[in-house]
Design a protein around this motif. Structure first.
Motif, mmCIF file in Angstrom:
data_model
loop_
_atom_site.group_PDB
_atom_site.id
_atom_site.type_symbol
_atom_site.label_atom_id
_atom_site.label_comp_id
_atom_site.label_asym_id
_atom_site.label_seq_id
_atom_site.Cartn_x
_atom_site.Cartn_y
_atom_site.Cartn_z
ATOM 1 N N LEU A 169 35.962 -6.465 27.022
ATOM 2 C CA LEU A 169 36.417 -6.446 25.634
ATOM 3 C C LEU A 169 35.282 -6.931 24.750
ATOM 4 O O LEU A 169 34.627 -7.917 25.055
ATOM 5 N N VAL A 170 35.035 -6.219 23.662
ATOM 6 C CA VAL A 170 34.001 -6.571 22.706
ATOM 7 C C VAL A 170 34.661 -6.739 21.348
ATOM 8 O O VAL A 170 35.434 -5.886 20.928
ATOM 9 N N GLY A 171 34.357 -7.841 20.659
ATOM 10 C CA GLY A 171 34.912 -8.059 19.325
ATOM 11 C C GLY A 171 34.568 -9.442 18.827
ATOM 12 O O GLY A 171 34.004 -10.262 19.544
ATOM 13 N N PHE A 172 34.900 -9.691 17.578
ATOM 14 C CA PHE A 172 34.668 -10.987 16.947
ATOM 15 C C PHE A 172 35.986 -11.737 16.817
ATOM 16 O O PHE A 172 37.028 -11.132 16.593
ATOM 17 N N ASP A 173 35.958 -13.069 16.897
ATOM 18 C CA ASP A 173 37.159 -13.865 16.677
ATOM 19 C C ASP A 173 37.685 -13.705 15.254
ATOM 20 O O ASP A 173 38.873 -13.837 15.002
ATOM 21 N N SER A 174 36.794 -13.418 14.328
ATOM 22 C CA SER A 174 37.169 -13.325 12.917
ATOM 23 C C SER A 174 37.760 -11.967 12.535
ATOM 24 O O SER A 174 38.061 -11.736 11.377
ATOM 25 N N ARG A 175 37.928 -11.087 13.485
ATOM 26 C CA ARG A 175 38.464 -9.741 13.281
ATOM 27 C C ARG A 175 37.623 -8.906 12.326
ATOM 28 O O ARG A 175 38.117 -8.036 11.638
ATOM 29 N N GLU A 176 36.331 -9.162 12.263
ATOM 30 C CA GLU A 176 35.471 -8.306 11.453
ATOM 31 C C GLU A 176 35.104 -7.069 12.262
ATOM 32 O O GLU A 176 35.132 -7.078 13.486
ATOM 33 N N SER A 177 34.750 -6.020 11.576
ATOM 34 C CA SER A 177 34.435 -4.750 12.221
ATOM 35 C C SER A 177 33.163 -4.867 13.056
ATOM 36 O O SER A 177 32.205 -5.545 12.676
ATOM 37 N N LEU A 178 33.165 -4.212 14.201
ATOM 38 C CA LEU A 178 31.955 -4.115 15.022
ATOM 39 C C LEU A 178 30.952 -3.166 14.390
ATOM 40 O O LEU A 178 29.770 -3.202 14.705
ATOM 41 N N GLY A 179 31.409 -2.314 13.527
ATOM 42 C CA GLY A 179 30.576 -1.301 12.891
ATOM 43 C C GLY A 179 31.208 0.061 13.086
ATOM 44 O O GLY A 179 31.953 0.287 14.041
ATOM 45 N N GLU A 180 30.918 0.955 12.192
ATOM 46 C CA GLU A 180 31.491 2.290 12.275
ATOM 47 C C GLU A 180 31.110 2.960 13.590
ATOM 48 O O GLU A 180 29.967 2.891 14.034
ATOM 49 N N LYS A 181 32.077 3.564 14.210
ATOM 50 C CA LYS A 181 31.928 4.309 15.462
ATOM 51 C C LYS A 181 31.612 3.431 16.678
ATOM 52 O O LYS A 181 31.176 3.926 17.702
ATOM 53 N N GLU A 182 31.818 2.120 16.567
ATOM 54 C CA GLU A 182 31.650 1.231 17.727
ATOM 55 C C GLU A 182 32.945 1.251 18.530
ATOM 56 O O GLU A 182 33.800 0.400 18.390
ATOM 57 N N THR A 183 33.066 2.241 19.373
ATOM 58 C CA THR A 183 34.272 2.483 20.166
ATOM 59 C C THR A 183 34.143 1.840 21.539
ATOM 60 O O THR A 183 33.097 1.296 21.893
ATOM 61 N N GLY A 184 35.204 1.931 22.320
ATOM 62 C CA GLY A 184 35.161 1.415 23.682
ATOM 63 C C GLY A 184 34.070 2.081 24.502
ATOM 64 O O GLY A 184 33.367 1.429 25.275
ATOM 65 N N ALA A 185 33.899 3.387 24.324
ATOM 66 C CA ALA A 185 32.879 4.123 25.085
ATOM 67 C C ALA A 185 31.465 3.728 24.659
ATOM 68 O O ALA A 185 30.538 3.744 25.466
ATOM 69 N N ARG A 186 31.303 3.340 23.420
ATOM 70 C CA ARG A 186 29.968 3.018 22.914
ATOM 71 C C ARG A 186 29.633 1.528 22.998
ATOM 72 O O ARG A 186 28.508 1.160 23.303
ATOM 73 N N ALA A 187 30.602 0.649 22.725
ATOM 74 C CA ALA A 187 30.328 -0.791 22.682
ATOM 75 C C ALA A 187 30.620 -1.502 24.003
ATOM 76 O O ALA A 187 29.827 -2.319 24.458
ATOM 77 N N ALA A 188 31.755 -1.214 24.625
ATOM 78 C CA ALA A 188 32.183 -1.952 25.815
ATOM 79 C C ALA A 188 31.733 -1.312 27.125
ATOM 80 O O ALA A 188 31.354 -2.012 28.066
ATOM 81 N N LEU A 189 31.782 -0.005 27.211
ATOM 82 C CA LEU A 189 31.477 0.680 28.468
ATOM 83 C C LEU A 189 30.071 0.401 28.995
ATOM 84 O O LEU A 189 29.912 0.127 30.189
ATOM 85 N N PRO A 190 29.024 0.408 28.175
ATOM 86 C CA PRO A 190 27.687 0.114 28.717
ATOM 87 C C PRO A 190 27.577 -1.293 29.326
ATOM 88 O O PRO A 190 26.905 -1.481 30.348
ATOM 89 N N ILE A 191 28.255 -2.280 28.742
ATOM 90 C CA ILE A 191 28.244 -3.639 29.295
ATOM 91 C C ILE A 191 28.947 -3.641 30.644
ATOM 92 O O ILE A 191 28.468 -4.222 31.623
ATOM 93 N N TRP A 192 30.099 -2.982 30.706
ATOM 94 C CA TRP A 192 30.862 -2.892 31.951
ATOM 95 C C TRP A 192 30.037 -2.214 33.036
ATOM 96 O O TRP A 192 30.003 -2.658 34.180
ATOM 97 N N MET A 193 29.342 -1.138 32.674
ATOM 98 C CA MET A 193 28.542 -0.392 33.661
ATOM 99 C C MET A 193 27.404 -1.244 34.213
ATOM 100 O O MET A 193 27.116 -1.198 35.413
ATOM 101 N N THR A 194 26.749 -2.033 33.374
ATOM 102 C CA THR A 194 25.664 -2.904 33.836
ATOM 103 C C THR A 194 26.181 -3.883 34.877
ATOM 104 O O THR A 194 25.576 -4.077 35.938
#
Length: 99
Positions: free
Chosen positions: A51-76
């Motif tokens: 899971l990727v995100g901020f405690d403050s519920r701010e946006s990760l950025g436009e188009k920062e989806t599970g496939a783009r933000a979380a999946l590469p970390i999981w794969m490593t």
């Protein structure tokens, strides 16, 4: 259910994991306004989530989806975790699939 999760990693938003050459099934996800993104995979030993995100519920950025933000970390992490280990196989038992 396992067939659906395997389709995500073979043809869907989690298709990047196919390069790992290991039987996989998982699910990517993103909350509204891109505040959280995740990838989850069922394992023989249990579930493994990233899971990727901020405690403050701010946006990760436009188009920062599970496939783009979380999946590469999981794969490593998983590349190291499965290195030198035999492929697990999903087996059908009645109406449910088990690892």
């Amino acid at each position: 259910m396992m067939t659906l999760l395997q389709a995500v990693t073979a043809h869907g938003t989690g298709a990047a994991v196919a390069q790992m050459n290991h039987p996989l099934g998982g699910k990517t996800g993103t909350t509204s306004d891109f505040t959280d993104a995740w990838f989850s995979r069922l394992l023989a030993l249990g579930d493994l989530w990233r899971l990727v995100g901020f405690d403050s519920r701010e946006s990760l950025g436009e188009k920062e989806t599970g496939a783009r933000a979380a999946l590469p970390i999981w794969m490593t992490f998983m590349k190291a975790a499965i290195a030198g280990k035999p492929d697990e196989q999903f087996r059908e038992t009645g109406r449910t699939a088990r690892c």
